[in-house]
Write an enzyme that holds these catalytic residues in place. Structure first.
Site, mmCIF file in Angstrom:
data_model
loop_
_atom_site.group_PDB
_atom_site.id
_atom_site.type_symbol
_atom_site.label_atom_id
_atom_site.label_comp_id
_atom_site.label_asym_id
_atom_site.label_seq_id
_atom_site.Cartn_x
_atom_site.Cartn_y
_atom_site.Cartn_z
ATOM 1 N N MET A 17 0.821 -1.216 0.000
ATOM 2 C CA MET A 17 0.000 0.000 0.000
ATOM 3 C C MET A 17 0.853 1.264 0.000
ATOM 4 O O MET A 17 0.504 2.254 -0.639
ATOM 5 C CB MET A 17 -0.905 0.001 1.221
ATOM 6 C CG MET A 17 -2.005 -1.030 1.140
ATOM 7 S SD MET A 17 -3.133 -0.806 2.514
ATOM 8 C CE MET A 17 -2.966 -2.357 3.335
ATOM 9 N N TYR A 154 -1.167 -8.664 17.228
ATOM 10 C CA TYR A 154 -1.348 -7.702 16.122
ATOM 11 C C TYR A 154 -2.476 -6.724 16.438
ATOM 12 O O TYR A 154 -2.335 -5.514 16.247
ATOM 13 C CB TYR A 154 -1.634 -8.477 14.828
ATOM 14 C CG TYR A 154 -1.786 -7.610 13.587
ATOM 15 C CD1 TYR A 154 -0.679 -7.013 12.984
ATOM 16 C CD2 TYR A 154 -3.031 -7.400 13.002
ATOM 17 C CE1 TYR A 154 -0.814 -6.235 11.840
ATOM 18 C CE2 TYR A 154 -3.180 -6.622 11.870
ATOM 19 C CZ TYR A 154 -2.068 -6.042 11.283
ATOM 20 O OH TYR A 154 -2.210 -5.261 10.148
ATOM 21 N N LYS A 158 -2.489 -2.488 16.661
ATOM 22 C CA LYS A 158 -3.322 -1.648 15.795
ATOM 23 C C LYS A 158 -4.347 -0.858 16.619
ATOM 24 O O LYS A 158 -4.740 0.244 16.245
ATOM 25 C CB LYS A 158 -3.992 -2.507 14.728
ATOM 26 C CG LYS A 158 -3.000 -3.090 13.712
ATOM 27 C CD LYS A 158 -2.206 -2.002 13.006
ATOM 28 C CE LYS A 158 -1.348 -2.511 11.872
ATOM 29 N NZ LYS A 158 -0.619 -1.437 11.169
HETATM 30 N N1 NAD Z 1 -2.626 -6.049 3.650
HETATM 31 C C1 NAD Z 1 -3.592 -6.085 4.537
HETATM 32 O O1 NAD Z 1 -4.525 -6.900 4.462
HETATM 33 C C2 NAD Z 1 -3.627 -5.073 5.654
HETATM 34 C C3 NAD Z 1 -4.821 -4.932 6.380
HETATM 35 C C4 NAD Z 1 -4.897 -3.995 7.403
HETATM 36 C C5 NAD Z 1 -3.809 -3.196 7.688
HETATM 37 N N2 NAD Z 1 -2.654 -3.352 6.984
HETATM 38 C C6 NAD Z 1 -1.532 -2.453 7.344
HETATM 39 O O2 NAD Z 1 -1.200 -1.668 6.223
HETATM 40 C C7 NAD Z 1 0.191 -1.310 6.277
HETATM 41 C C8 NAD Z 1 0.829 -1.668 4.946
HETATM 42 O O3 NAD Z 1 0.679 -3.060 4.737
HETATM 43 P P1 NAD Z 1 0.913 -3.793 3.338
HETATM 44 O O4 NAD Z 1 -0.191 -4.763 3.194
HETATM 45 O O5 NAD Z 1 1.193 -2.806 2.267
HETATM 46 O O6 NAD Z 1 2.216 -4.626 3.742
HETATM 47 P P2 NAD Z 1 3.559 -4.987 2.963
HETATM 48 O O7 NAD Z 1 4.177 -6.083 3.765
HETATM 49 O O8 NAD Z 1 3.304 -5.229 1.520
HETATM 50 O O9 NAD Z 1 4.426 -3.651 3.109
HETATM 51 C C9 NAD Z 1 4.905 -3.223 4.342
HETATM 52 C C10 NAD Z 1 6.192 -2.462 4.134
HETATM 53 O O10 NAD Z 1 6.682 -2.069 5.433
HETATM 54 C C11 NAD Z 1 8.070 -2.268 5.451
HETATM 55 N N3 NAD Z 1 8.574 -2.440 6.813
HETATM 56 C C12 NAD Z 1 8.428 -3.520 7.636
HETATM 57 N N4 NAD Z 1 9.094 -3.305 8.789
HETATM 58 C C13 NAD Z 1 9.651 -2.069 8.690
HETATM 59 C C14 NAD Z 1 10.446 -1.287 9.561
HETATM 60 N N5 NAD Z 1 10.854 -1.734 10.762
HETATM 61 N N6 NAD Z 1 10.833 -0.051 9.162
HETATM 62 C C15 NAD Z 1 10.447 0.411 7.943
HETATM 63 N N7 NAD Z 1 9.719 -0.287 7.061
HETATM 64 C C16 NAD Z 1 9.315 -1.511 7.445
HETATM 65 C C17 NAD Z 1 8.310 -3.517 4.611
HETATM 66 O O11 NAD Z 1 9.656 -3.616 4.164
HETATM 67 C C18 NAD Z 1 7.311 -3.299 3.476
HETATM 68 O O12 NAD Z 1 7.885 -2.585 2.400
HETATM 69 C C19 NAD Z 1 0.751 -2.056 7.476
HETATM 70 O O13 NAD Z 1 0.816 -1.195 8.583
HETATM 71 C C20 NAD Z 1 -0.264 -3.166 7.720
HETATM 72 O O14 NAD Z 1 -0.262 -3.618 9.046
HETATM 73 C C21 NAD Z 1 -2.543 -4.268 5.990
#
Ligand code: NAD
Length: 249
Positions: A17, A154, A158
């Site tokens: 995202m 988790y 959140k």
């Molecule tokens: N995908 C889902 O279904 C979903 C649902 C609800 C919330 N989210 C939240 O949305 C956000 C983005 O998720 P996504 O699905 O794009 O995940 P993703 O895993 O595709 O991307 C997450 C990014 O965060 C980076 N990251 C991880 N640890 C890090 C750190 N210590 N410092 C800096 N960067 C770091 C990773 O390298 C990665 O590029 C997250 O906070 C996730 O919890 C995701």
């Protein structure tokens, strides 16, 4: 262009995202600082934006490291002159039942998903004051609104982001700094790719979502864009669910 002349910092924007938001923000006129622990991918996202005619750069940042946050925000001001927008997007996901969650896993989740948001906000506030105001968008989750029997740790991280957002909004208001949280349901990114690859799980999860499908990163990015832009000028301390109706029932 909804972000003309704005400067945006997005944590965890090397993929998922965050990367989609970086591209959309640049298309809407913002200069974007892409940041992540994944240097190769992050640099690629910034280079793609620049190649498409947008303004972007990359800075390495582990969101759990206060020194790196300080340097990254400073670098953004040096490179683009100011910081108007922060998206606290970096996060990790772990699904385990409570009694099988090692203490280290709890700490790691809290550090990245919780402390990361606190540190980003802490170091963006002075920069946003210098810019005359700003907008912070914290990416929480549907798991920050309702519980989940498989995601105890988790959900705790959140939920912390959800309430921290409101406190930051109360504090930031006098400086014209708006702070809101976004609560996505299941969104098709690499974070949940292995779960969704399981056909049975994917079929089951769709039955739990009133709109009958998982979400797309582009759909979340449009909501984040709204909150980051001046279109949301009277919106602060609020939580925005984007989950196909999952938490409505
Ligand atoms: N995908 C889902 O279904 C979903 C649902 C609800 C919330 N989210 C939240 O949305 C956000 C983005 O998720 P996504 O699905 O794009 O995940 P993703 O895993 O595709 O991307 C997450 C990014 O965060 C980076 N990251 C991880 N640890 C890090 C750190 N210590 N410092 C800096 N960067 C770091 C990773 O390298 C990665 O590029 C997250 O906070 C996730 O919890 C995701």
């Amino acid at each position: 262009m909804r972000l003309k002349d704005k400067v945006a910092f997005i944590s965890g924007s090397a993929r998922g995202m965050g990367a989609v938001e970086a591209r959309l923000f640049a298309e809407e006129g913002a200069a974007v600082m892409v940041s992540d622990v994944n240097v190769e991918s992050g640099k690629r996202v910034a280079a793609e934006i620049a190649k498409a005619g947008g303004k972007a750069d990359f800075v390495e940042l582990d969101v759990t490291n206060e020194g790196e946050w300080k340097a990254a925000i400073g670098e953004t001001e040096r490179r683009f002159g100011r910081v108007d927008i922060l998206v606290n997007n970096a996060g990790i996901f772990v699904a385990t039942v409570i009694e099988k969650t090692p203490e280290e896993e709890w700490d790691r989740l809290m550090d990245i998903n919780g402390k990361g948001v606190f540190l980003g906000t802490k170091h963006a506030i002075p920069a946003m004051r210098r810019a005359g105001g700003g907008a912070i968008v914290n990416i929480s989750s549907g798991a920050g609104i309702v519980g989940n029997k498989m995601e105890g740790a988790y959900t705790a991280t959140k939920g912390a982001v959800r309430l921290f957002t409101k406190s930051a909004a109360l504090q930031g208001a006098k400086d014209g700094i708006r702070v809101n949280s976004v609560h996505p349901g299941t969104i098709d990114t690499e974070m949940v790719a292995s779960l969704l690859a399981d056909k049975e799980y994917h079929r089951w999860v769709k039955t739990m979502i009133p709109l009958g499908r998982v979400g797309k990163a582009e759909e979340v990015a449009k909501l984040v864009l709204f909150l980051a832009s001046d279109d949301a000028s009277y919106t602060t301390g609020a939580e925005f669910v984007i989950d196909g109706g999952y938490t409505a029932g």
